[in-house]
Design a protein around this motif. Structure first.
Motif, PDB file in Angstrom:
ATOM      1  N   VAL A   1      51.972  32.305  25.391  1.00 17.15           N
ATOM      2  CA  VAL A   1      51.407  33.167  26.424  1.00 17.15           C
ATOM      3  C   VAL A   1      52.538  33.592  27.342  1.00 17.15           C
ATOM      4  O   VAL A   1      53.289  32.751  27.852  1.00 17.15           O
ATOM      5  CB  VAL A   1      50.312  32.452  27.243  1.00 17.15           C
ATOM      6  CG1 VAL A   1      49.737  33.419  28.289  1.00 17.15           C
ATOM      7  CG2 VAL A   1      49.203  31.948  26.336  1.00 17.15           C
TER       8      VAL A   1
ATOM      9  N   PHE B   1      53.248  35.064  30.817  1.00 18.77           N
ATOM     10  CA  PHE B   1      52.565  35.215  32.099  1.00 18.77           C
ATOM     11  C   PHE B   1      53.315  36.238  32.956  1.00 18.77           C
ATOM     12  O   PHE B   1      54.530  36.126  33.138  1.00 18.77           O
ATOM     13  CB  PHE B   1      52.490  33.870  32.823  1.00 18.77           C
ATOM     14  CG  PHE B   1      51.688  32.838  32.082  1.00 18.77           C
ATOM     15  CD1 PHE B   1      50.309  32.804  32.192  1.00 18.77           C
ATOM     16  CD2 PHE B   1      52.322  31.895  31.265  1.00 18.77           C
ATOM     17  CE1 PHE B   1      49.560  31.850  31.507  1.00 18.77           C
ATOM     18  CE2 PHE B   1      51.581  30.948  30.580  1.00 18.77           C
ATOM     19  CZ  PHE B   1      50.194  30.921  30.694  1.00 18.77           C
TER      20      PHE B   1
ATOM     21  N   ALA C   1      47.408  30.327  33.965  1.00 16.50           N
ATOM     22  CA  ALA C   1      47.674  31.588  34.659  1.00 16.50           C
ATOM     23  C   ALA C   1      47.407  31.446  36.150  1.00 16.50           C
ATOM     24  O   ALA C   1      48.176  31.928  36.991  1.00 16.50           O
ATOM     25  CB  ALA C   1      46.821  32.703  34.063  1.00 16.50           C
TER      26      ALA C   1
ATOM     27  N   VAL D   1      48.523  38.598  31.445  1.00 12.30           N
ATOM     28  CA  VAL D   1      49.092  37.809  30.346  1.00 12.30           C
ATOM     29  C   VAL D   1      49.251  38.696  29.120  1.00 12.30           C
ATOM     30  O   VAL D   1      48.546  39.705  28.963  1.00 12.30           O
ATOM     31  CB  VAL D   1      48.213  36.584  29.977  1.00 12.30           C
ATOM     32  CG1 VAL D   1      48.118  35.610  31.144  1.00 12.30           C
ATOM     33  CG2 VAL D   1      46.831  37.031  29.510  1.00 12.30           C
TER      34      VAL D   1
END
Length: 253
Positions: A156, A158, A190, A198
């Motif tokens: 992921v 961010f 997050a 994201v």
């Protein structure tokens, strides 16, 4: 006939020693043939730049310091033939390099540091800059990070309110063909980072970036949960070898 001495025995003649390939006593042994090649290759690299060298010659340069007493050209060509490209080689798993090619830790380190340095520089190009306006750099970074991984990884990225990269974190590591991503964990992180957006990224070790049904369902779950928290899912990228699939570009977001 040669002259004989007083005992009737012919004296030894001072003839040159036969050529055996060995240096005569007192002579300095010549350097191995590949030493001159190494010097010429380094000079060409420094004077003309990397574009003047073929991929296997770049691999030779990596191996010179780690393997000082061996002609490494055949090994460099063998490594490239096995992995298919320079980047695939420097991204190769350490156990494969060690077990299949019997490379020393020094040689493996010389190879792997190239990938580490390239990825660190690529990531530095993205930090604190608007990622959405540097999309090709982002794709290059994701390709370098994930394209040659042997198992699936779910990352992921961010982003802050300016769409600049805050963190790239691995959320899950899976088997050779699947990984589990949990929307609650993604969004919890997050919120911890204060991210407003994201980008989801995962790889397919098969090399085919086409999304599976599970990929599509998981993406929808993350998007739906993120809306309630006012967090934007900008894209989900599936990384293959030399290819990628963008959910946004294909109308799936």
């Amino acid at each position: 006939m040669g002259r004989r001495d007083e005992e009737g025995v012919a004296p030894e003649l001072d003839l040159p020693a036969p050529a055996t390939g060995e240096p005569a006593i007192g002579e300095k042994e010549p350097p191995p043939h590949y030493h001159g090649h190494r010097d010429r290759l380094r000079a060409r690299f420094l004077n003309q730049g990397p574009e003047a060298l073929q991929d296997y010659e770049l691999v030779e340069l990596l191996l010179f310091q780690a393997i000082p007493r061996r002609d490494v050209k055949p090994l460099a060509k063998e490594l490239l033939a096995r992995f298919g490209s320079f980047w695939a080689l420097v991204s190769a798993p350490v156990p494969v390099l060690r077990d299949e090619f019997k490379l020393s830790d020094a040689a493996i380190g010389a190879i792997k540091v190239v990938a580490a340095a390239a990825l660190r520089m690529a990531k530095r190009e993205l930090l604190d800059r608007p990622v959405l306006s540097s999309w090709q750099k982002l794709l290059d970074y994701c390709q370098g990070t994930l394209a040659h991984e042997q198992v699936e990884q779910f990352h992921v990225l961010f982003l802050d309110g300016r769409h600049a990269l805050l963190r790239d974190e691995v959320q899950q590591r899976g088997t050779v063909n699947q990984t589990a991503a949990y929307p609650r964990e993604v969004l919890k992180r997050a919120l911890e980072l204060g991210a407003s957006g994201v980008i989801l990224v995962h790889n397919h070790p098969s090399g085919d970036p086409s999304p599976s049904r599970a990929d599509i369902q998981m993406t929808k779950a993350v998007v739906d949960a993120a809306k309630a928290l006012e967090i934007t899912v900008h894209d989900h990228l599936v990384i293959g070898r030399g290819r990628h699939f963008s959910f946004r570009a294909q109308g799936l977001l």
